[in-house]
Design an enzyme around this catalytic site. Structure first.
Site, PDB file in Angstrom:
ATOM      1  N   SER A   1       0.777  -1.157  -0.205  1.00  0.00           N
ATOM      2  CA  SER A   1      -0.041  -0.066   0.033  1.00  0.00           C
ATOM      3  C   SER A   1       0.953   1.256  -0.149  1.00  0.00           C
ATOM      4  O   SER A   1       2.068   1.073   0.468  1.00  0.00           O
ATOM      5  CB  SER A   1      -0.816   0.109   1.345  1.00  0.00           C
ATOM      6  OG  SER A   1      -1.611   1.129   1.480  1.00  0.00           O
TER       7      SER A   1
ATOM      8  N   TYR B   1      -1.497   0.569  10.602  1.00  0.00           N
ATOM      9  CA  TYR B   1      -1.511   0.116   9.142  1.00  0.00           C
ATOM     10  C   TYR B   1      -0.195   0.483   8.526  1.00  0.00           C
ATOM     11  O   TYR B   1       0.339  -0.361   7.597  1.00  0.00           O
ATOM     12  CB  TYR B   1      -2.879   0.675   8.478  1.00  0.00           C
ATOM     13  CG  TYR B   1      -3.045   0.147   7.167  1.00  0.00           C
ATOM     14  CD1 TYR B   1      -3.243  -1.134   6.867  1.00  0.00           C
ATOM     15  CD2 TYR B   1      -3.367   0.800   5.794  1.00  0.00           C
ATOM     16  CE1 TYR B   1      -3.655  -1.677   5.507  1.00  0.00           C
ATOM     17  CE2 TYR B   1      -3.595   0.572   4.727  1.00  0.00           C
ATOM     18  CZ  TYR B   1      -3.648  -0.948   4.435  1.00  0.00           C
ATOM     19  OH  TYR B   1      -3.975  -1.081   3.147  1.00  0.00           O
TER      20      TYR B   1
HETATM   21  N1  LIG Z   1      -8.685  -0.670  -0.805  1.00  0.00           N
HETATM   22  C1  LIG Z   1      -7.652   0.061  -0.290  1.00  0.00           C
HETATM   23  O1  LIG Z   1      -7.883   1.413  -0.752  1.00  0.00           O
HETATM   24  C2  LIG Z   1      -6.254  -0.435  -0.598  1.00  0.00           C
HETATM   25  C3  LIG Z   1      -5.351   0.295  -1.004  1.00  0.00           C
HETATM   26  C4  LIG Z   1      -3.988  -0.277  -0.921  1.00  0.00           C
HETATM   27  C5  LIG Z   1      -3.851  -1.405  -0.344  1.00  0.00           C
HETATM   28  N2  LIG Z   1      -4.925  -2.367  -0.239  1.00  0.00           N
HETATM   29  C6  LIG Z   1      -4.564  -3.766   0.406  1.00  0.00           C
HETATM   30  O2  LIG Z   1      -5.317  -4.433  -0.749  1.00  0.00           O
HETATM   31  C7  LIG Z   1      -5.467  -5.869  -0.223  1.00  0.00           C
HETATM   32  C8  LIG Z   1      -6.806  -5.945  -0.551  1.00  0.00           C
HETATM   33  O3  LIG Z   1      -7.735  -4.983  -0.067  1.00  0.00           O
HETATM   34  P1  LIG Z   1      -9.329  -4.771  -0.481  1.00  0.00           P
HETATM   35  O4  LIG Z   1      -9.352  -3.415  -0.637  1.00  0.00           O
HETATM   36  O5  LIG Z   1      -9.616  -5.678  -1.814  1.00  0.00           O
HETATM   37  O6  LIG Z   1     -10.115  -5.251   0.593  1.00  0.00           O
HETATM   38  P2  LIG Z   1     -11.033  -6.363   1.060  1.00  0.00           P
HETATM   39  O7  LIG Z   1     -12.270  -6.299   0.068  1.00  0.00           O
HETATM   40  O8  LIG Z   1     -11.391  -6.399   2.674  1.00  0.00           O
HETATM   41  O9  LIG Z   1     -10.174  -7.700   0.809  1.00  0.00           O
HETATM   42  C9  LIG Z   1      -9.584  -8.370   1.938  1.00  0.00           C
HETATM   43  C10 LIG Z   1      -9.490  -9.746   1.492  1.00  0.00           C
HETATM   44  O10 LIG Z   1      -8.623 -10.430   2.359  1.00  0.00           O
HETATM   45  C11 LIG Z   1      -8.961 -11.633   2.848  1.00  0.00           C
HETATM   46  N3  LIG Z   1      -8.611 -12.091   4.152  1.00  0.00           N
HETATM   47  C12 LIG Z   1      -8.507 -11.292   5.334  1.00  0.00           C
HETATM   48  N4  LIG Z   1      -8.101 -11.991   6.257  1.00  0.00           N
HETATM   49  C13 LIG Z   1      -7.776 -13.173   5.967  1.00  0.00           C
HETATM   50  C14 LIG Z   1      -7.316 -14.179   6.368  1.00  0.00           C
HETATM   51  N5  LIG Z   1      -6.724 -14.257   7.703  1.00  0.00           N
HETATM   52  N6  LIG Z   1      -6.755 -15.383   5.544  1.00  0.00           N
HETATM   53  C15 LIG Z   1      -7.405 -15.361   4.313  1.00  0.00           C
HETATM   54  N7  LIG Z   1      -7.740 -14.397   3.587  1.00  0.00           N
HETATM   55  C16 LIG Z   1      -7.877 -13.320   4.630  1.00  0.00           C
HETATM   56  C17 LIG Z   1     -10.456 -11.323   2.978  1.00  0.00           C
HETATM   57  O11 LIG Z   1     -11.317 -12.654   2.830  1.00  0.00           O
HETATM   58  P3  LIG Z   1     -12.006 -13.254   3.943  1.00  0.00           P
HETATM   59  O12 LIG Z   1     -12.797 -12.319   4.809  1.00  0.00           O
HETATM   60  O13 LIG Z   1     -13.077 -14.128   3.202  1.00  0.00           O
HETATM   61  O14 LIG Z   1     -10.897 -14.020   4.653  1.00  0.00           O
HETATM   62  C18 LIG Z   1     -10.581 -10.517   1.573  1.00  0.00           C
HETATM   63  O15 LIG Z   1     -11.109 -11.441   0.406  1.00  0.00           O
HETATM   64  C19 LIG Z   1      -5.417  -6.009   1.320  1.00  0.00           C
HETATM   65  O16 LIG Z   1      -3.985  -6.193   1.610  1.00  0.00           O
HETATM   66  C20 LIG Z   1      -5.297  -4.101   1.538  1.00  0.00           C
HETATM   67  O17 LIG Z   1      -4.316  -3.894   2.701  1.00  0.00           O
HETATM   68  C21 LIG Z   1      -6.158  -1.639  -0.124  1.00  0.00           C
END
Ligand SMILES: NC(=O)c1ccc[n+]([C@@H]2O[C@H](COP(=O)([O-])OP(=O)(O)OC[C@H]3O[C@@H](n4cnc5c(N)ncnc54)[C@H](OP(=O)(O)O)[C@@H]3O)[C@@H](O)[C@H]2O)c1
Length: 242
Positions: free
Chosen positions: A128, A141
């Site tokens: 990120s 974070y």
């Molecule tokens: N959205 C943003 O603005 C943004 C920006 C930069 C980086 N990111 C990063 O991008 C990634 C995805 O983010 P997103 O926005 O797509 O968020 P999201 O929709 O909340 O996705 C998070 C995913 O991680 C899975 N997860 C969480 N804990 C887990 C565990 N213990 N074991 C297996 N799977 C797990 C969740 O699935 P389950 O709950 O089904 O396990 C879900 O599929 C993250 O690493 C986040 O930090 C996001």
């Protein structure tokens, strides 16, 4: 294999890769959502908690039996809370460290022998822009994503002689349904994160970049890719209208 496949960026990445003909193992905890994605895309759903050692062992056994992987895309992760360091919740900080850092490490540790043996392995870690500059209320974070970024850099140095390519994709503001909701706990607060930002990145935008990076010829290493919406010239400069 793509982790975090049950929502947001991970789910979009599974769609993008399967559409290009990749065989994809889709990993997350929520089995029902993965089953729907399997039916839609043909990806192989494997429900697992990446922070749990037993689940990681089971995952490795299942994937080994199915023929193995050449590419590991670590997207599972997220943020919890927006407290200052002075008011930090130990529980939230532990969650962020357990999933973003230890979960990513556990999968890499388990699958590295397979990736090395393949001869042209790839690891892609989704970090990120929170790893590039701290912000108020971002301490936990910032710390977790910085740790994940540092681990990615060490891995690249360690695995170059094994011909394992290590890519980092660091997105800025991405609109996904669950990220801000999980972080802040209620819909109103989550909506405020994106308020007035005309075009945040979408999950599909990031998935396209991930697909490009893992599909490039193996000797081409896009080692660190920063992707932001135009409206976010820096972490602290976000153009909001209205
Ligand atoms: N959205 C943003 O603005 C943004 C920006 C930069 C980086 N990111 C990063 O991008 C990634 C995805 O983010 P997103 O926005 O797509 O968020 P999201 O929709 O909340 O996705 C998070 C995913 O991680 C899975 N997860 C969480 N804990 C887990 C565990 N213990 N074991 C297996 N799977 C797990 C969740 O699935 P389950 O709950 O089904 O396990 C879900 O599929 C993250 O690493 C986040 O930090 C996001």
């Amino acid at each position: 294999m793509v982790t975090g496949a049950s929502s947001g960026i991970g789910e979009a990445t599974v769609r993008a890769l399967t559409a290009e003909g990749w065989t994809v193992y889709a990993v997350a905890r929520r089995a029902e959502r993965l089953a729907e994605l399997e039916a839609e895309t043909g990806a192989v759903a494997i429900p697992a908690d990446i922070s749990a050692d037993d689940d990681v062992s089971r995952l490795l056994a299942r994937v080994t039996e199915a023929g193995g992987i050449d590419t590991l895309v670590n997207i599972a992760g997220g943020a919890r809370g927006a407290d200052t360091v002075g008011q930090a919740s130990t529980e939230d900080w532990e969650w962020m460290y357990r999933v973003n850092v230890l979960g990513t490490m556990k999968l890499i540790r388990a699958f590295l022998p397979m990736l090395r043996a393949h001869g042209e392995g790839t690891v892609l870690n989704l970090t990120s822009t929170a790893a590039l500059a701290p912000y108020e209320g971002g301490g936990g974070y910032n710390a977790a994503k910085s740790a994940q970024q540092a681990m990615t850099g060490a891995l690249r140095l360690e695995e170059a002689e094994n011909n394992v390519r290590v890519i980092e994709v660091a997105p800025g503001l991405v609109y996904t349904e669950e990220f801000a909701l999980n972080r802040l706990g209620d819909k109103q607060a989550a909506q405020k994160v994106y308020q007035g930002v005309e075009k945040p990145l979408t999950a599909a935008d990031v998935a396209d970049v991930v697909k490009y990076a893992v599909s490039a010829p193996h000797h081409v290493n896009l080692d660190q890719i920063v992707i932001r919406p135009v409206a976010q010239a820096a972490n602290h400069k976000l153009i909001r209208k209205g």
